[in-house]
Every structure is written in C-alpha cells, then in structure tokens.
Design a protein around this motif. Structure first.
Motif, PDB file in Angstrom:
ATOM      1  N   ASP A 222      30.152 -41.334  -5.581  1.00  0.00           N
ATOM      2  CA  ASP A 222      30.597 -42.680  -5.529  1.00  0.00           C
ATOM      3  C   ASP A 222      31.347 -42.781  -7.228  1.00  0.00           C
ATOM      4  N   ILE A 223      32.518 -43.277  -7.279  1.00  0.00           N
ATOM      5  CA  ILE A 223      32.913 -43.435  -8.905  1.00  0.00           C
ATOM      6  C   ILE A 223      32.770 -44.922  -9.329  1.00  0.00           C
ATOM      7  N   GLU A 224      32.716 -45.247 -10.725  1.00  0.00           N
ATOM      8  CA  GLU A 224      32.436 -46.462 -11.061  1.00  0.00           C
ATOM      9  C   GLU A 224      33.780 -47.277 -10.713  1.00  0.00           C
ATOM     10  N   PRO A 225      33.409 -48.589 -10.009  1.00  0.00           N
ATOM     11  CA  PRO A 225      34.469 -49.458  -9.962  1.00  0.00           C
ATOM     12  C   PRO A 225      35.509 -49.810 -10.967  1.00  0.00           C
ATOM     13  N   GLY A 226      36.961 -49.637 -10.919  1.00  0.00           N
ATOM     14  CA  GLY A 226      37.947 -49.619 -11.768  1.00  0.00           C
ATOM     15  C   GLY A 226      38.069 -48.385 -12.858  1.00  0.00           C
ATOM     16  N   SER A 227      37.533 -47.478 -12.494  1.00  0.00           N
ATOM     17  CA  SER A 227      37.695 -46.095 -13.205  1.00  0.00           C
ATOM     18  C   SER A 227      38.719 -45.284 -12.325  1.00  0.00           C
TER      19      SER A 227
ATOM     20  N   SER B 277      33.976 -43.836  -3.020  1.00  0.00           N
ATOM     21  CA  SER B 277      34.459 -42.626  -3.302  1.00  0.00           C
ATOM     22  C   SER B 277      35.602 -42.338  -3.123  1.00  0.00           C
ATOM     23  N   GLY B 278      36.275 -41.275  -3.732  1.00  0.00           N
ATOM     24  CA  GLY B 278      37.605 -41.175  -3.471  1.00  0.00           C
ATOM     25  C   GLY B 278      38.771 -41.883  -4.366  1.00  0.00           C
ATOM     26  N   SER B 279      39.753 -42.222  -3.788  1.00  0.00           N
ATOM     27  CA  SER B 279      40.880 -42.861  -4.379  1.00  0.00           C
ATOM     28  C   SER B 279      40.613 -44.555  -4.362  1.00  0.00           C
TER      29      SER B 279
END
Length: 250
Positions: free
Chosen positions: A141-146, A198-200
């Motif tokens: 999972d990517i950091e929110p807003g990144s 995760s993802g875009s």
C-alpha cells in the motif's frame, strides 16, 4: 489514431490561420480540422480537454447487473453515476464507464496515515455470485497522497459472474488481505479481502466496476467495454452518484 488526429488538428489550425491572413477559402480546411478532431476525440476526453462521457447509453447497454453492496457500513460515493459531473475520472474511459469509488467517513483528511481514513481495512464483500478469476495482494500500500504508484489496479479480486458471464473488478485492496483464491466460488456477502491503498490511489478507497471482457485476456485495461452496475438492498438509488451516502439495509 488519437495522436495522429491531434497532430492533424494542430497542422489544420496553422493552415487555417495562414488562409485567413491571405483571404483564402476555408471550407476544405475546416472539414479537415473536424475529421482530425473526431480522430483525436478519445485522447481529448482522457486529458479532460473535452468533458464528455465515453459514448454509451445506460438504458441501451446490456447486460446490466444488479449487485449487493460490497461494504457493511455507511459509505460515501466518492465518484459514481453516468455523467462527468458525478463520475469524471471514470466515464471518460470505455472500460470504467459506470465505475464507482467508495469511501467512508472520515475521508479526504490529507493525512499520510492509513488509520486516519474510515474505509481503511474495512472488509470487502462479494456483491454477486461468481468464480474468482484473479486474486492478488502482494503489492504494498502506498502512502496517501503520494505518487509512488506501482500499478493502476493495485491488489485486486476479479469475479466472473454466474448470472451474465461478465466480469466484476474490485481494486485497491490492502496488501496480504485477500481471502479467496483463483477458482473459488463466492456468493453475495462472502469476504474477499480488505480495503487498502494500493495501485493508482490518492487515499484508501474501493474501486468497483463491471465490464464485458475478461480482464486477464484484454490487451489493455481501457480497451474493455464497461457495463452498467446497479445495487440492491441499499437506502439509495440503484445507481448512486457522487456525494450519496449509502447504507446497506439489514
């Protein structure tokens, strides 16, 4: 073709400007410009230069599917519906013509912490009966807003629906949360995984849409034909729109 059309539009505009300055007739050049615009239309749509839904009519597109709500608690429709006003990121694409992005309070907090978003780690429930054709949850999972995007769809579960033989896609799930495997048979209410980022994805949310083609064999995701998706058992319209608060009925 869209890129050739865009180039043709620019060349035609230059020629039209030259002809205007010299007082020449423009009819042929205007026709050429119009044809090039048609060629470039899909590119102009996806760049939001022309705000128009991908050409399709909900009442003429079959098969439509009526599903149960994929979340157990009160949900906010971030994007959904049939217009650019209520569903701009999706309606411009053929594959996601009637897609939804779902949120829970609190959302749009600006926080970089997953736990500050209400939908984070919520169970994702199967909305239909069908067969799992894809189940993937290895992507972080990517950091929110990144902008550290590793894929478009992120962790996901794809279902082939028993009723229609068409496909339901659920994206942006949490890493290591998927509870089903390829080949599993599911029914409405079965747990598929948990909501992640995760993802875009700019913040934790659940993306869901219905399409005709098998996503595993389509050359590119946007080349699929999106199909209408309605919901039953909710205290909202069958096709909820941006800003609607949806509560599943017990």
């Amino acid at each position: 073709m869209p890129f050739l059309g865009s180039a043709g539009m620019l060349i035609s505009l230059v020629i039209i400007a030259i002809n205007l300055s010299k007082g020449r007739r423009l009819a042929g050049r205007i026709i050429t410009f119009g044809l090039c615009t048609i060629m470039a239309l899909h590119l102009l749509l996806t760049l939001n230069i022309i705000l128009m839904p991908y050409p399709a009519q909900v009442d003429r597109t079959k098969p439509a599917v009526t599903a149960t709500w994929p979340l157990a608690g009160p949900t906010v429709v971030g994007w959904g519906g049939d217009s650019t006003h209520t569903n701009l990121p999706h309606v411009i694409w053929p594959s996601e013509r009637w897609a939804y992005d779902l949120l829970m309070e609190p959302y749009s907090t600006g926080s970089t912490h997953f736990e500050d978003y209400g939908i984070w780690n919520q169970e994702v429930l199967a909305p239909v009966s069908g067969t799992v054709i894809a189940a993937y949850d290895a992507e972080p999972d990517i950091e929110p807003g990144s902008e550290d995007i590793l894929s478009m769809e992120g962790n996901h579960v794809y279902l082939k629906m028993d009723e229609t033989g068409t496909y339901l896609l659920l994206n942006h799930l949490r890493q290591n949360s998927v509870t089903v495997q390829v080949g599993d048979q599911v029914k409405p209410g079965d747990v598929l995984g948990r909501v992640g980022n995760s993802g875009s994805s700019s913040e934790p949310h659940l993306h869901i849409h219905h399409q005709r083609q098998n996503p595993l064999s389509t050359p590119h995701p946007i080349l699929a034909e999106g199909l209408p998706l309605y919901f039953t058992g909710i205290d909202a319209e069958p096709m909820p729109e941006k800003g609607d608060i949806v509560l599943p009925l017990q």
